[in-house]
Design an enzyme around this catalytic site. Structure first.
Site, PDB file in Angstrom:
ATOM      1  N   TYR A 291       6.192  -0.007 -10.642  1.00 41.40           N
ATOM      2  CA  TYR A 291       5.842   1.383 -10.957  1.00 41.40           C
ATOM      3  C   TYR A 291       6.385   1.881 -12.299  1.00 41.40           C
ATOM      4  O   TYR A 291       6.086   3.005 -12.690  1.00 41.40           O
ATOM      5  CB  TYR A 291       6.324   2.303  -9.821  1.00 41.40           C
TER       6      TYR A 291
ATOM      7  N   ASN B 219      -2.549  11.243  -6.329  1.00 42.95           N
ATOM      8  CA  ASN B 219      -2.000   9.932  -6.022  1.00 42.95           C
ATOM      9  C   ASN B 219      -1.368  10.093  -4.643  1.00 42.95           C
ATOM     10  O   ASN B 219      -0.259  10.622  -4.517  1.00 42.95           O
ATOM     11  CB  ASN B 219      -0.948   9.504  -7.054  1.00 42.95           C
TER      12      ASN B 219
ATOM     13  N   GLU C  92      -8.827  10.275  -8.187  1.00 45.81           N
ATOM     14  CA  GLU C  92      -7.803   9.495  -7.469  1.00 45.81           C
ATOM     15  C   GLU C  92      -7.077   8.605  -8.479  1.00 45.81           C
ATOM     16  O   GLU C  92      -7.728   7.888  -9.247  1.00 45.81           O
ATOM     17  CB  GLU C  92      -8.497   8.643  -6.394  1.00 45.81           C
TER      18      GLU C  92
ATOM     19  N   ARG D 228      -2.663  -6.224  -5.370  1.00 50.16           N
ATOM     20  CA  ARG D 228      -1.506  -6.190  -4.479  1.00 50.16           C
ATOM     21  C   ARG D 228      -1.917  -6.558  -3.050  1.00 50.16           C
ATOM     22  O   ARG D 228      -2.960  -7.177  -2.833  1.00 50.16           O
ATOM     23  CB  ARG D 228      -0.845  -4.813  -4.580  1.00 50.16           C
TER      24      ARG D 228
ATOM     25  N   ALA E 124       1.079   5.892  -0.127  1.00 43.84           N
ATOM     26  CA  ALA E 124       0.677   5.078   1.026  1.00 43.84           C
ATOM     27  C   ALA E 124      -0.358   5.777   1.915  1.00 43.84           C
ATOM     28  O   ALA E 124      -1.126   5.103   2.620  1.00 43.84           O
ATOM     29  CB  ALA E 124       1.913   4.711   1.842  1.00 43.84           C
TER      30      ALA E 124
ATOM     31  N   ARG F  55      12.360   3.319  -7.949  1.00 46.80           N
ATOM     32  CA  ARG F  55      11.583   2.607  -6.928  1.00 46.80           C
ATOM     33  C   ARG F  55      10.807   1.446  -7.560  1.00 46.80           C
ATOM     34  O   ARG F  55       9.943   1.670  -8.416  1.00 46.80           O
ATOM     35  CB  ARG F  55      10.580   3.588  -6.307  1.00 46.80           C
TER      36      ARG F  55
ATOM     37  N   HIS G 135      -3.771   5.833  -9.162  1.00 47.53           N
ATOM     38  CA  HIS G 135      -2.665   4.974  -8.709  1.00 47.53           C
ATOM     39  C   HIS G 135      -2.004   4.369  -9.935  1.00 47.53           C
ATOM     40  O   HIS G 135      -2.701   3.897 -10.855  1.00 47.53           O
ATOM     41  CB  HIS G 135      -3.169   3.851  -7.793  1.00 47.53           C
TER      42      HIS G 135
ATOM     43  N   PRO H  74       3.869  10.342  -0.651  1.00 47.59           N
ATOM     44  CA  PRO H  74       5.194   9.865  -0.263  1.00 47.59           C
ATOM     45  C   PRO H  74       5.786   8.811  -1.207  1.00 47.59           C
ATOM     46  O   PRO H  74       5.073   7.962  -1.724  1.00 47.59           O
ATOM     47  CB  PRO H  74       4.963   9.259   1.132  1.00 47.59           C
ATOM     48  N   ASN H  75       7.077   8.957  -1.381  1.00 51.50           N
ATOM     49  CA  ASN H  75       7.913   8.018  -2.149  1.00 51.50           C
ATOM     50  C   ASN H  75       7.725   8.106  -3.670  1.00 51.50           C
ATOM     51  O   ASN H  75       8.449   7.457  -4.423  1.00 51.50           O
ATOM     52  CB  ASN H  75       7.722   6.564  -1.677  1.00 51.50           C
TER      53      ASN H  75
HETATM   54  C1  DQA Z   1       0.429   3.857  -5.274  1.00 49.49           C
HETATM   55  C2  DQA Z   1      -0.089   2.591  -4.584  1.00 49.49           C
HETATM   56  C3  DQA Z   1       0.097   2.680  -3.088  1.00 49.49           C
HETATM   57  O1  DQA Z   1      -0.379   1.503  -2.456  1.00 49.49           O
HETATM   58  C4  DQA Z   1       1.562   2.860  -2.738  1.00 49.49           C
HETATM   59  O2  DQA Z   1       1.718   3.019  -1.341  1.00 49.49           O
HETATM   60  C5  DQA Z   1       2.199   3.975  -3.485  1.00 49.49           C
HETATM   61  C6  DQA Z   1       1.856   4.172  -4.889  1.00 49.49           C
HETATM   62  C7  DQA Z   1       0.401   3.727  -6.815  1.00 49.49           C
HETATM   63  O3  DQA Z   1       0.541   4.747  -7.474  1.00 49.49           O
HETATM   64  O4  DQA Z   1       0.251   2.614  -7.342  1.00 49.49           O
HETATM   65  O5  DQA Z   1       3.073   4.672  -2.964  1.00 49.49           O
HETATM   66  O6  DQA Z   1      -0.415   4.947  -4.915  1.00 49.49           O
END
Ligand code: DQA
Length: 150
Positions: free
Chosen positions: A24, A75, A99, A108, A78, A19, A101, A11-12
């Site tokens: 990011y 990735n 995995e 964070r 959340a 964003r 990020h 998501p997002n």
């Molecule tokens: C994320 C880190 C997560 O905590 C966050 O909710 C994201 C992006 C990252 O790529 O740094 O949506 O996965």
């Protein structure tokens, strides 16, 4: 025949570019997809790159990777910090899982320090921005080449 790597984004991540760019970066998800496809091509890997805001859709895509993909890069956004369902799906398919990020989740908020899905991950890359996706492909290519030699 090329091996296919399924790259899943949660998501997002469709909002990358606008964003929280201080966290990011300025690249869009389409930029990352293009870089991953080019890098994968150089390694002899086909990249199947997807994004969903829906947990169930991500679970279905993970289930569908069995028998069709050689490895998964994920990735989970959340859902990383909340989803037992995604963990269970990753455990069920028994594929190499990287995995990724973009941000360093350990620098964070406290709630980002725990990942449910790390239990299913062969390796975890965080804090290196979009380069993390490319490093994940490098790790998968090395692993698949080793398996072929064995
Ligand atoms: C994320 C880190 C997560 O905590 C966050 O909710 C994201 C992006 C990252 O790529 O740094 O949506 O996965």
């Amino acid at each position: 025949m090329s091996d296919t790597v399924l790259i899943l984004n949660g998501p997002n991540l469709n909002l990358l570019g606008t964003r929280e760019p201080d966290i990011y970066g300025a690249e869009t998800l389409a930029d990352i997809e293009a870089a991953a496809a080019a890098h994968g091509g150089g390694l002899g890997l086909d990249v199947d790159f997807r994004q969903s805001n829906a947990e169930g859709e991500l679970v279905e895509w993970i289930q569908g990777a069995q028998g069709t993909a050689a490895a998964i890069v994920i990735n989970a956004g959340a859902y990383t910090h909340t989803s037992v369902a995604i963990l269970d799906a990753l455990l069920a398919v028994e594929l190499p899982v990287l995995e990724v990020h973009l941000s360093n989740i350990y620098q964070r908020d406290e709630f980002r320090h725990h990942s449910y899905i790390s239990k299913a991950a062969t390796g975890v890359i965080c804090g290196l921005g979009s380069q993390g996706y490319l490093l994940a492909l490098d790790a998968i290519a090395a692993r698949l080449n080793n398996d072929k030699k064995a």
